[in-house]
Every structure is written in C-alpha cells, then in structure tokens.
Scaffold this active site. Sequence first.
Site, PDB file in Angstrom:
ATOM      1  N   ILE A  51      35.850  39.623  50.961  1.00  0.00           N
ATOM      2  CA  ILE A  51      36.294  38.031  51.217  1.00  0.00           C
ATOM      3  C   ILE A  51      36.643  37.804  52.541  1.00  0.00           C
ATOM      4  CG2 ILE A  51      37.479  36.382  49.883  1.00  0.00           C
ATOM      5  CD1 ILE A  51      37.856  38.031  47.367  1.00  0.00           C
ATOM      6  N   ASP A  61      43.102  44.455  60.257  1.00  0.00           N
ATOM      7  CA  ASP A  61      42.507  45.233  59.341  1.00  0.00           C
ATOM      8  C   ASP A  61      42.686  46.505  59.444  1.00  0.00           C
ATOM      9  OD1 ASP A  61      40.050  44.162  56.943  1.00  0.00           O
ATOM     10  OD2 ASP A  61      40.301  46.386  57.430  1.00  0.00           O
ATOM     11  N   LEU A 121      40.606  48.981  58.329  1.00  0.00           N
ATOM     12  CA  LEU A 121      39.461  49.759  57.919  1.00  0.00           C
ATOM     13  C   LEU A 121      39.405  50.887  57.185  1.00  0.00           C
ATOM     14  CD1 LEU A 121      37.815  49.237  61.670  1.00  0.00           C
ATOM     15  CD2 LEU A 121      37.481  47.654  59.678  1.00  0.00           C
ATOM     16  N   ASP A 132      47.501  48.226  60.395  1.00  0.00           N
ATOM     17  CA  ASP A 132      48.095  48.353  58.891  1.00  0.00           C
ATOM     18  C   ASP A 132      49.215  47.162  58.870  1.00  0.00           C
ATOM     19  OD1 ASP A 132      49.518  49.052  56.700  1.00  0.00           O
ATOM     20  OD2 ASP A 132      48.844  50.756  56.845  1.00  0.00           O
ATOM     21  N   THR A 166      44.932  37.470  42.609  1.00  0.00           N
ATOM     22  CA  THR A 166      44.073  37.475  41.726  1.00  0.00           C
ATOM     23  C   THR A 166      44.161  36.871  40.227  1.00  0.00           C
ATOM     24  OG1 THR A 166      42.928  39.230  40.225  1.00  0.00           O
ATOM     25  CG2 THR A 166      44.694  39.768  41.393  1.00  0.00           C
ATOM     26  N   ASP A 167      43.166  36.479  39.362  1.00  0.00           N
ATOM     27  CA  ASP A 167      43.744  36.153  37.871  1.00  0.00           C
ATOM     28  C   ASP A 167      44.266  37.189  37.321  1.00  0.00           C
ATOM     29  OD1 ASP A 167      41.154  37.333  37.840  1.00  0.00           O
ATOM     30  OD2 ASP A 167      40.215  35.659  36.653  1.00  0.00           O
ATOM     31  N   GLU A 168      43.958  38.295  37.530  1.00  0.00           N
ATOM     32  CA  GLU A 168      44.283  39.523  36.758  1.00  0.00           C
ATOM     33  C   GLU A 168      45.581  39.943  36.823  1.00  0.00           C
ATOM     34  OE1 GLU A 168      42.064  43.343  37.609  1.00  0.00           O
ATOM     35  OE2 GLU A 168      40.439  41.911  38.552  1.00  0.00           O
ATOM     36  N   TYR A 222      46.297  48.250  39.820  1.00  0.00           N
ATOM     37  CA  TYR A 222      45.805  47.392  40.990  1.00  0.00           C
ATOM     38  C   TYR A 222      46.562  45.848  40.439  1.00  0.00           C
ATOM     39  CZ  TYR A 222      43.130  43.490  42.468  1.00  0.00           C
ATOM     40  OH  TYR A 222      42.654  42.140  43.003  1.00  0.00           O
ATOM     41  N   LYS A 281      49.370  43.796  42.598  1.00  0.00           N
ATOM     42  CA  LYS A 281      49.219  42.451  43.009  1.00  0.00           C
ATOM     43  C   LYS A 281      50.171  41.482  42.473  1.00  0.00           C
ATOM     44  CE  LYS A 281      46.192  40.869  45.216  1.00  0.00           C
ATOM     45  NZ  LYS A 281      46.214  40.726  46.710  1.00  0.00           N
ATOM     46  N   TYR A 311      30.308  49.574  30.890  1.00  0.00           N
ATOM     47  CA  TYR A 311      31.597  50.195  30.529  1.00  0.00           C
ATOM     48  C   TYR A 311      31.601  49.904  28.922  1.00  0.00           C
ATOM     49  CZ  TYR A 311      33.493  51.067  35.097  1.00  0.00           C
ATOM     50  OH  TYR A 311      33.584  51.553  36.417  1.00  0.00           O
ATOM     51  N   GLY A 345      42.565  50.706  29.482  1.00  0.00           N
ATOM     52  CA  GLY A 345      43.291  49.763  29.773  1.00  0.00           C
ATOM     53  C   GLY A 345      42.257  48.481  30.211  1.00  0.00           C
ATOM     54  N   HIS A 346      41.400  48.536  29.928  1.00  0.00           N
ATOM     55  CA  HIS A 346      40.238  47.375  30.294  1.00  0.00           C
ATOM     56  C   HIS A 346      40.441  46.150  29.728  1.00  0.00           C
ATOM     57  CE1 HIS A 346      35.485  46.572  30.816  1.00  0.00           C
ATOM     58  NE2 HIS A 346      36.170  45.830  31.567  1.00  0.00           N
TER      59      HIS A 346
END
Length: 359
Positions: free
Chosen positions: A15, A35, A37, A61, A136-138, A162, A166, A219, A295-296
């Site tokens: 992104i 970045d 990298l 970093d 993120t929406d997660e 993850y 976030k 999955y 945990g999906h």
Amino acid sequence: MIEKTILVTGGAGFIGSNFVLNWIGREDSPIVNLDKLTYAGNLGNLSDLKNDPRHIFVKGDIGDRALVRELLNRHRPRAVVNFAAESHVDRSIHGPEDFIQTNVNGTFHLLQETRAYLEALEGNEKSAFRFLHISTDEVYGSLGPDDAPFTESSPYAPNSPYSASKAAADHLVRAFHHTYGLPTLTSNCSNNYGPYQFPEKLVPLMILNALNRKPLPVYGDGLNVRDWLYVQDHCDALRTVLASGYPGEVYNIGGGNERKNIDVVRTICSLLDELRPVPRQEYASLITFIKDRPGHDRRYAIDARKIGRELRWKPTENFETGIRKTVQWYLDNMAWVKSITSGEYQQWLETNYVNRGTA
Ligand code: NAD
Ligand code: TYD
C-alpha cells in the site's frame, strides 16, 4: 511556493508504494520514505521514481529513535503517514514477535519522536501538522453473517497476533492525541488488492499459483468473507483524510464489496480463463481446500458512511473492475513478479541504494 515534505513510513511495501506513486502524481509535496526493507519491502515498486528528486528513500527502522529524530529535524515534514508494519496474519501465527516489535514498539517510538518534533514547532507549522496512522478493520474482530458492518465505534476485539498488535498501536495513537494533543488521524481499512501486492496474500498468491498450474489453497470451507478495497481507491481516501480529516478522529475505509473467499478465487480463475486460456484446463480445477487458519475470522465488513458523509470520499472501483485490472497487471508485470520471488530486487537495492545516504 514548494509544498512542505511529508514523511511516509513503509512506503516500499504494497500500500505504501501505491500511496507514494499516487501522491507524486497528484500532490506537490516531496516525500521522505523511511522503510526497513523487510521481505515485504521492494524498491522495485518505486523504480519509476528513481530519478525523481521529490522522492527521497531512506532505509531504516521506525523504531530507530535517532534516525527518526534526524529525519524529522532535517526535513521538517508537515505530516507523518505511518504504513510501516508487519502485515500478514499467517506469519503472525508462526512468529508473532516481529509484529510486537514493529507494530507496537515501532509505532510507540515513532509517536514519541513525532511528539518531541511537534513540541518545537510554532504557529502555522504546528497547527497544520498531522500524524496519519494506517490501520485495519481486523482490530474489530469477526462478524456473524447478519451483523451490521464495523463502524468507527465498534468495540475492539482482535483475534490474531497481527490484529492485536495493530489494535495496540491504534490505542497508543489515540492516547497520544488525548494525552499530549498530538494531531492524529487513524484510518481502518478493509482488505486491499491491486498492483505490487506481495504474493503471500490471497489475491496475488492465487493469480501466481494458477499461472504456475499449482494448487489454489483455500483455507477451511472458503466461506469466510472479506470486504475488498482497490488499493488506488484507498490511496485517494488517505489523501482525503490527510487533507481534511479532523484531528483525533478515526475513519473507516471500505470498498463496499463483500465477497466469500471461494468466490474471489473463482473470479480470478474465470478472468485467467479469459485472459490466459489453457485449452481443456479450467483454472478452477486447481482449487484445493486445505486445513483452516487457526482463529480464522469469519467475516469483516466496513461501514464507510462517515468518510463519505464528512469528507466526501467514495471508491471508484467495484470488485469486478478492480480485480480485472489487478489480474491484468500481474500478467503484464511478470518481470516484477520474478524479481520479487527470486530475490533479484535485493541486488538492485545493493547496486542503487546501499551506501548512497540521504539527500
Ligand atoms: P506490506 O507488508 O506490504 O508493507 C509493509 C512495509 O513496511 C514494507 O515495505 C516493510 O519493509 C516496511 N516495514 C516493516 N517493518 C518496518 C519497520 N520496523 N520500520 C520501517 N519499515 C518497516 O504491508 P501493506 O499491505 O502495504 O500494509 C501497509 C499498512 O496497511 C500496514 O500498517 C497494514 O497493517 C495496513 N493494512 C493493510 C491491509 C491490506 O489489505 N494489505 C489492510 C488493512 C490495513
Ligand atoms: P489474506 O490475504 O491473508 O488477508 P487477511 O487474512 O488479512 O484477511 O487472506 C484473505 C482471506 O483468504 C482470509 O480469509 C484467508 C484466506 N486465504 C486462503 O484461503 N488461502 C490462502 O492461501 C491465503 C493466503 C488466504
């Protein structure tokens, strides 16, 4: 008058690099791009800007306080836009530590240095400054089939290392606004897809596996639902949030395109049948269901009415138009694919950037 610089972090990732390219084509401010990298960062994404003085790349970093301080004091940006993160749920399951390191600690250090920088600013420079944090929406967890989509006031309920990392970062950003008055903006977006996405994520993985006639690993039952946002629409939304968002606010960004994973994969297969046909072998015959991700999350959906109502942004692509462009982009950019999958881009980095220093 030359517009003041912005500092983008993680601008060599998927992104971030789309954002840098989108920005340079539309705005006047130069970009300093910090970045680290990691495996996900690829300067090949930005090769069009190789000789463009408006893009200054710095390998480093976000957790390196001295470097961040030096960049802020030297370039005096009018905004920090934070994309830098470990971003892949499956990797966070296998090895969560890097996620805590970058997403939590790294964001914290970036916030601390930004706060110190802001304290020394005055007048218009100070009042115009913004810290835009990309999330993120997660962080909102998983929805049932009939639940209303996530709004900006949905409770946080992250389920993977993850999304937990976030969520922690989002809380720090919020706290720095409320406690120290840092003029923050937070955006929570849905699943992005489009050019330059590292082929570990669903869409590019399926395109490349299909082209290589490898199994297409879905999955579980394939009925998990994501909302899909074309990356350039996301970049336009972020420019809008940066220009007009209100400090301390959160904006949900979505594509309005909820799809089951299996339907995403089938759509990619039909596009490849049309664009790269193989006689008597439909790509969908490669679909293979494999053991589910632990945990999906079952379903994500975004209510993006706030950004539409308050900032007048809406996506221009629907899933059908965006996925067609994306599949075509991968077909047209197999050299990029080869470079990223062979590690050749690392060599390009050595040749062109290592020991080159900042401007
Ligand atoms: P990506 O993994 O493709 O890119 C991340 C970039 O950050 C890479 O260039 C990497 O080298 C860099 N980076 C990692 N650690 C760093 C560090 N410590 N210091 C400096 N740079 C570092 O990720 P992406 O898909 O482009 O996601 C960008 C942001 O958007 C992330 O914060 C992610 O959480 C968020 N997001 C992504 C999606 C999506 O669908 N891809 C959806 C919602 C939110
Ligand atoms: P992904 O692109 O990893 O994004 P996220 O987990 O952040 O939503 O995965 C999107 C969806 O596709 C998710 O439900 C997991 C599923 N998926 C597969 O079924 N097979 C795969 O090989 C991958 C990478 C993902």
